[in-house]
Design a protein around this motif. Structure first.
Motif, PDB file in Angstrom:
ATOM      1  N   GLY A  64      58.731 -50.736-108.032  1.00 45.43           N
ATOM      2  CA  GLY A  64      58.261 -49.476-108.580  1.00 45.43           C
ATOM      3  C   GLY A  64      58.985 -49.065-109.849  1.00 45.43           C
ATOM      4  O   GLY A  64      60.055 -49.577-110.185  1.00 45.43           O
ATOM      5  N   GLN A  65      58.404 -48.101-110.540  1.00 42.57           N
ATOM      6  CA  GLN A  65      59.024 -47.522-111.724  1.00 42.57           C
ATOM      7  C   GLN A  65      59.869 -46.302-111.352  1.00 42.57           C
ATOM      8  O   GLN A  65      60.291 -45.544-112.229  1.00 42.57           O
ATOM      9  CB  GLN A  65      57.942 -47.104-112.730  1.00 42.57           C
ATOM     10  CG  GLN A  65      57.188 -48.257-113.346  1.00 42.57           C
ATOM     11  CD  GLN A  65      57.892 -48.841-114.558  1.00 42.57           C
ATOM     12  OE1 GLN A  65      59.072 -48.591-114.774  1.00 42.57           O
ATOM     13  NE2 GLN A  65      57.169 -49.609-115.344  1.00 42.57           N
ATOM     14  N   ASP A  66      60.106 -46.105-110.047  1.00 43.16           N
ATOM     15  CA  ASP A  66      60.915 -44.986-109.593  1.00 43.16           C
ATOM     16  C   ASP A  66      62.399 -45.292-109.806  1.00 43.16           C
ATOM     17  O   ASP A  66      62.774 -46.385-110.240  1.00 43.16           O
ATOM     18  CB  ASP A  66      60.627 -44.682-108.119  1.00 43.16           C
ATOM     19  CG  ASP A  66      60.674 -45.923-107.228  1.00 43.16           C
ATOM     20  OD1 ASP A  66      61.130 -46.986-107.711  1.00 43.16           O
ATOM     21  OD2 ASP A  66      60.255 -45.844-106.064  1.00 43.16           O
ATOM     22  N   ALA A  67      63.252 -44.305-109.495  1.00 44.41           N
ATOM     23  CA  ALA A  67      64.686 -44.481-109.704  1.00 44.41           C
ATOM     24  C   ALA A  67      65.230 -45.655-108.900  1.00 44.41           C
ATOM     25  O   ALA A  67      66.068 -46.430-109.384  1.00 44.41           O
ATOM     26  CB  ALA A  67      65.417 -43.194-109.324  1.00 44.41           C
ATOM     27  N   GLU A  68      64.732 -45.799-107.659  1.00 38.73           N
ATOM     28  CA  GLU A  68      65.179 -46.917-106.817  1.00 38.73           C
ATOM     29  C   GLU A  68      64.805 -48.262-107.440  1.00 38.73           C
ATOM     30  O   GLU A  68      65.555 -49.230-107.364  1.00 38.73           O
ATOM     31  CB  GLU A  68      64.575 -46.801-105.421  1.00 38.73           C
ATOM     32  CG  GLU A  68      65.101 -45.639-104.595  1.00 38.73           C
ATOM     33  CD  GLU A  68      64.381 -44.331-104.898  1.00 38.73           C
ATOM     34  OE1 GLU A  68      63.524 -44.320-105.806  1.00 38.73           O
ATOM     35  OE2 GLU A  68      64.684 -43.328-104.222  1.00 38.73           O
ATOM     36  N   HIS A  70      64.289 -48.924-110.763  1.00 35.26           N
ATOM     37  CA  HIS A  70      65.120 -49.193-111.937  1.00 35.26           C
ATOM     38  C   HIS A  70      66.503 -49.677-111.509  1.00 35.26           C
ATOM     39  O   HIS A  70      67.054 -50.621-112.098  1.00 35.26           O
ATOM     40  CB  HIS A  70      65.247 -47.933-112.791  1.00 35.26           C
ATOM     41  CG  HIS A  70      63.953 -47.484-113.410  1.00 35.26           C
ATOM     42  ND1 HIS A  70      63.080 -48.351-114.050  1.00 35.26           N
ATOM     43  CD2 HIS A  70      63.381 -46.254-113.501  1.00 35.26           C
ATOM     44  CE1 HIS A  70      62.030 -47.685-114.497  1.00 35.26           C
ATOM     45  NE2 HIS A  70      62.189 -46.404-114.170  1.00 35.26           N
ATOM     46  N   ARG A  88      55.726 -54.180-112.489  1.00 31.86           N
ATOM     47  CA  ARG A  88      56.361 -52.865-112.370  1.00 31.86           C
ATOM     48  C   ARG A  88      55.276 -51.799-112.288  1.00 31.86           C
ATOM     49  O   ARG A  88      54.690 -51.398-113.296  1.00 31.86           O
ATOM     50  CB  ARG A  88      57.283 -52.596-113.564  1.00 31.86           C
ATOM     51  CG  ARG A  88      58.411 -53.602-113.745  1.00 31.86           C
ATOM     52  CD  ARG A  88      59.378 -53.633-112.582  1.00 31.86           C
ATOM     53  NE  ARG A  88      59.880 -52.311-112.241  1.00 31.86           N
ATOM     54  CZ  ARG A  88      60.868 -51.686-112.876  1.00 31.86           C
ATOM     55  NH1 ARG A  88      61.464 -52.265-113.907  1.00 31.86           N
ATOM     56  NH2 ARG A  88      61.270 -50.491-112.477  1.00 31.86           N
ATOM     57  N   GLU A  90      53.618 -48.125-111.767  1.00 28.88           N
ATOM     58  CA  GLU A  90      53.926 -46.712-111.956  1.00 28.88           C
ATOM     59  C   GLU A  90      53.464 -45.880-110.765  1.00 28.88           C
ATOM     60  O   GLU A  90      53.888 -44.735-110.615  1.00 28.88           O
ATOM     61  CB  GLU A  90      53.269 -46.189-113.233  1.00 28.88           C
ATOM     62  CG  GLU A  90      53.804 -46.840-114.508  1.00 28.88           C
ATOM     63  CD  GLU A  90      53.176 -46.255-115.752  1.00 28.88           C
ATOM     64  OE1 GLU A  90      52.272 -45.399-115.607  1.00 28.88           O
ATOM     65  OE2 GLU A  90      53.577 -46.647-116.859  1.00 28.88           O
ATOM     66  N   ASP A  91      52.596 -46.429-109.949  1.00 31.89           N
ATOM     67  CA  ASP A  91      51.997 -45.677-108.851  1.00 31.89           C
ATOM     68  C   ASP A  91      52.589 -46.002-107.483  1.00 31.89           C
ATOM     69  O   ASP A  91      52.418 -45.228-106.535  1.00 31.89           O
ATOM     70  CB  ASP A  91      50.481 -45.940-108.792  1.00 31.89           C
ATOM     71  CG  ASP A  91      49.794 -45.619-110.105  1.00 31.89           C
ATOM     72  OD1 ASP A  91      50.149 -44.588-110.711  1.00 31.89           O
ATOM     73  OD2 ASP A  91      48.923 -46.387-110.528  1.00 31.89           O
ATOM     74  N   PRO A  93      55.781 -46.950-104.853  1.00 34.78           N
ATOM     75  CA  PRO A  93      57.232 -46.821-104.696  1.00 34.78           C
ATOM     76  C   PRO A  93      57.881 -48.176-104.433  1.00 34.78           C
ATOM     77  O   PRO A  93      57.225 -49.130-104.011  1.00 34.78           O
ATOM     78  CB  PRO A  93      57.368 -45.907-103.478  1.00 34.78           C
ATOM     79  CG  PRO A  93      56.151 -46.211-102.663  1.00 34.78           C
ATOM     80  CD  PRO A  93      55.057 -46.460-103.664  1.00 34.78           C
ATOM     81  N   THR A  94      59.166 -48.252-104.683  1.00 34.22           N
ATOM     82  CA  THR A  94      59.908 -49.474-104.394  1.00 34.22           C
ATOM     83  C   THR A  94      60.030 -49.659-102.880  1.00 34.22           C
ATOM     84  O   THR A  94      60.322 -48.720-102.148  1.00 34.22           O
ATOM     85  CB  THR A  94      61.305 -49.400-105.042  1.00 34.22           C
ATOM     86  OG1 THR A  94      61.132 -49.291-106.460  1.00 34.22           O
ATOM     87  CG2 THR A  94      62.138 -50.624-104.721  1.00 34.22           C
ATOM     88  N   SER A 115      54.091 -51.680-100.837  1.00 36.22           N
ATOM     89  CA  SER A 115      53.821 -51.739-102.272  1.00 36.22           C
ATOM     90  C   SER A 115      53.557 -53.173-102.716  1.00 36.22           C
ATOM     91  O   SER A 115      52.668 -53.426-103.536  1.00 36.22           O
ATOM     92  CB  SER A 115      54.985 -51.139-103.060  1.00 36.22           C
ATOM     93  OG  SER A 115      55.068 -49.741-102.839  1.00 36.22           O
TER      94      SER A 115
END
Length: 297
Positions: A64-68, A70, A88, A90-91, A93-94, A115
């Motif tokens: 995901g492009q979430d904080a987790e 990255h 990667r 955007e929609d 979650p990791t 995901s």
């Protein structure tokens, strides 16, 4: 610029959240222990071990492009893994995995790889668009593939011309997903890495030994089968026969990731030209080192 790599690792790359206790546990146990969060997932566990053996793995996965996400990508790069081909989203979650382990082994685990499943064949785009390969020039190197992909996608991979020239090594993510590997029996194009329980699920029976299980998998269509059974014997079967070895006896301090370590060490050994006997011995030693709390080596 595309970085050079030695092997593709396709499948789950996520955060492992592992609770470990030094005491024996059962359902309902509430005991003191340690909880850790580490980069994990079958494909990532394999890649990390391959990197420790000096190989350069590239990851095909969904993060995901979430904080987790990255944070996870940064951790992978720091481990020497190539992440530029990962999808990667955007929609989405990791993904994550949660397990509880006691002195008596794995008590329970939940894998949230939704995901990766939702991303589907998007993770394979670099093998189609010319980045790593294409339909006109299929990928020809080693590929380590895990069973966290959907049944449909695994079946597509099993017969896809994109994988026709690859040295394809496949492992289930867990016994609960073992039957997802059935297409690789039908098409006979892969080396399967499974434990005794997973072999039984694929063959719809139970086995008393790893040798019986490995031979049965080859008889059902596997190109080659490696079967482990914890601290008991492990076997490697092909159409030419089966070899069996007993792993070193060690004190078990962890179990999550042991099968992935075995598979990675075995692949690494064969990339250096080791024969079947030597590769199996190296893989068993690496897995024993891992479960006893050390690093695979």
């Amino acid at each position: 610029m595309t970085q050079p790599h030695d092997i593709l690792c396709i499948g789950s790359v996520l955060w492992d959240i592992i609770g470990r206790a030094p005491s024996h546990m059962r359902q309902g146990s509430d005991v003191p222990g340690r909880i850790t969060r580490l980069p994990g997932g079958v494909a990532l566990n394999i890649a990390m071990t391959l990197a420790r053996f000096g190989l350069r793995p590239a990851l095909l996965t969904a993060v995901g492009q979430d904080a987790e996400g990255h944070e996870l990508i940064t951790a992978c790069r720091e481990l020497g893994l190539i992440t530029e081909h990962a999808y990667r989203s955007e929609d989405l979650p990791t993904d994550s995995y949660m397990a509880v382990e006691g002195a008596n082994g794995l008590i329970a685990a939940i894998a949230d790889a939704h995901s990766l499943e939702a991303a589907g064949d998007k993770i394979l785009r670099p093998l189609e668009d010319g980045t790593l390969a294409s339909a006109a020039a299929p990928y020809e190197g080693y590929i380590a593939l895990d069973g966290n992909l959907t049944q449909r996608l695994l079946e597509n991979i099993a017969h896809s011309p994109l994988f026709a020239r690859a040295d394809l090594r496949v492992a289930p993510a867990s016994p609960g997903k073992a039957e997802r590997l059935l297409p690789f029996l039908a098409y006979g194009r892969a080396v399967l890495y499974v434990n005794l329980e997973e072999a039984g699920l694929l063959c719809q029976t139970s086995f008393d030994s790893s040798a019986d299980a490995a031979v049965a998998l080859v008889a059902r269509g596997a190109g080659r089968a490696l079967v482990t059974d914890g601290g008991n014997s492990a076997s490697d079967a092909t159409q030419d026969g089966v070899i069996t070895q007993t792993p070193p006896s060690v004190l078990v301090t962890r179990v999550t990731g042991a099968g992935d370590t075995f598979m990675a060490a075995h692949i690494a050994a064969e990339t250096t030209g080791a024969d079947h006997d030597e590769a199996l011995a190296r893989a068993l030693t690496a897995a024993a080192n891992y479960v006893s709390g050390g690093h695979a080596k």
